[in-house]
Enzyme design. Structure first.
Site, PDB file in Angstrom:
ATOM      1  CG  HIS A  10      -1.950   1.061   1.237  1.00 13.71           C
ATOM      2  ND1 HIS A  10      -3.157   0.915   1.871  1.00 13.71           N
ATOM      3  CD2 HIS A  10      -1.964   2.301   0.694  1.00 13.71           C
ATOM      4  CE1 HIS A  10      -3.873   2.018   1.721  1.00 13.71           C
ATOM      5  NE2 HIS A  10      -3.159   2.874   1.017  1.00 13.71           N
ATOM      6  NE  ARG A  40      -1.844   5.049   3.984  1.00 11.61           N
ATOM      7  CZ  ARG A  40      -2.032   3.807   4.428  1.00 11.61           C
ATOM      8  NH1 ARG A  40      -0.979   3.009   4.564  1.00 11.61           N
ATOM      9  NH2 ARG A  40      -3.228   3.366   4.718  1.00 11.61           N
ATOM     10  CD  GLU A  76      -4.483  -3.035   0.739  1.00 13.54           C
ATOM     11  OE1 GLU A  76      -5.080  -4.057   1.101  1.00 13.54           O
ATOM     12  OE2 GLU A  76      -3.978  -2.216   1.546  1.00 13.54           O
ATOM     13  CG  HIS A  88      -8.241  -2.427   9.068  1.00 13.89           C
ATOM     14  ND1 HIS A  88      -7.362  -1.597   8.420  1.00 13.89           N
ATOM     15  CD2 HIS A  88      -8.341  -1.951  10.321  1.00 13.89           C
ATOM     16  CE1 HIS A  88      -6.969  -0.630   9.225  1.00 13.89           C
ATOM     17  NE2 HIS A  88      -7.537  -0.830  10.397  1.00 13.89           N
TER      18      HIS A  88
END
Length: 237
Positions: A43, A45, A70, A190
């Site tokens: 993921h 960012r 993601e 999660h």
């Protein structure tokens, strides 16, 4: 059998805390595969505080299992995905400064935005997944975007598991049943861990994939990475 995708963001966080290349994200990802993981999730960012775009480019040609990227579909993220062409892209609604994902998409409000992006990825053969809560209406709108799958945001289940696991999982059972009826694949992620994963899977056997990072890497500090992956896989049998 439900697949286990290991999120290696925390490995990158540890590396970045000291600089250099220890631990080596690529080596850990390849070890996860060798130890039985069915896929690798990253993921990236905007602030590159853990996985960097350069990691994504390095991982792609080396991985032999499923690669899942993601992220929030900003222009740089979309370009990255189109260049790398992972097996799956999971769209999350994170703000740039989010510590971690904390909600699913409002697929009704963002329907046009998501539909356009889903179409771009589908045209080049990338499987798509939208991060969602258990609201039936939002799952229905997700299906209408043309996405292949949804990923159920499981933090509410994990938080309530200890007090009443039947009540905690109930909305997820209903959400999964609706998604399955609509022809969607179903992922979840999660705060799933060795305590709550087996029960979740038993109640929702149609799960295609779970993506687990923080808890799995934490467990590996005590159990070792190979044994940890074995135990997580055992929860999915």
């Amino acid at each position: 059998m439900t697949k286990l995708s290991v999120n290696v963001n925390k490995i990158a966080t540890l590396r970045n805390a000291r600089g250099g290349n220890m631990p080596n994200v690529l080596k850990v990802a390849l070890d996860c595969e060798a130890f039985g993981a069915d896929g690798i999730t990253v993921h990236p960012r905007p602030d590159a505080r853990h996985i960097r775009y350069s990691d994504v480019y390095e991982l792609r040609p080396q991985l032999r299992t499923e690669f899942n990227i993601e992220g929030y579909p900003s222009d740089p993220f979309i370009n990255l995905v189109l260049q790398v062409k992972p097996n799956q892209v999971t769209l999350v609604p994170d703000a740039p400064d989010a510590i971690t994902s904390n909600a699913g998409w409002d697929t009704r409000t963002h329907f046009d935005f998501l539909s356009e992006i889903i179409d771009r990825f589908n045209q080049v053969g990338i499987r798509t997944s939208i991060f969602v809560d258990t609201d039936p209406e939002l799952i229905e709108f997700a299906a209408k975007t043309g996405t292949d799958r949804i990923e159920l945001y499981t933090e509410p289940y994990a938080s309530a598991y200890a007090s009443d696991r039947e009540k905690a999982v109930a909305p997820f059972i209903k959400a999964a049943a609706l998604a399955h009826k609509l022809g969607l694949g179903i992922n979840a992620g999660h705060d799933l861990n060795l305590e709550n994963l087996r029960y979740f899977h038993e109640q929702i056997p149609v799960l295609d994939e779970v993506s687990i990072g923080h808890a799995l890497i934490t467990d590996a500090l005590y159990l070792g990475l190979q044994e940890t992956i074995r135990q997580y896989k055992d929860c999915l049998k």
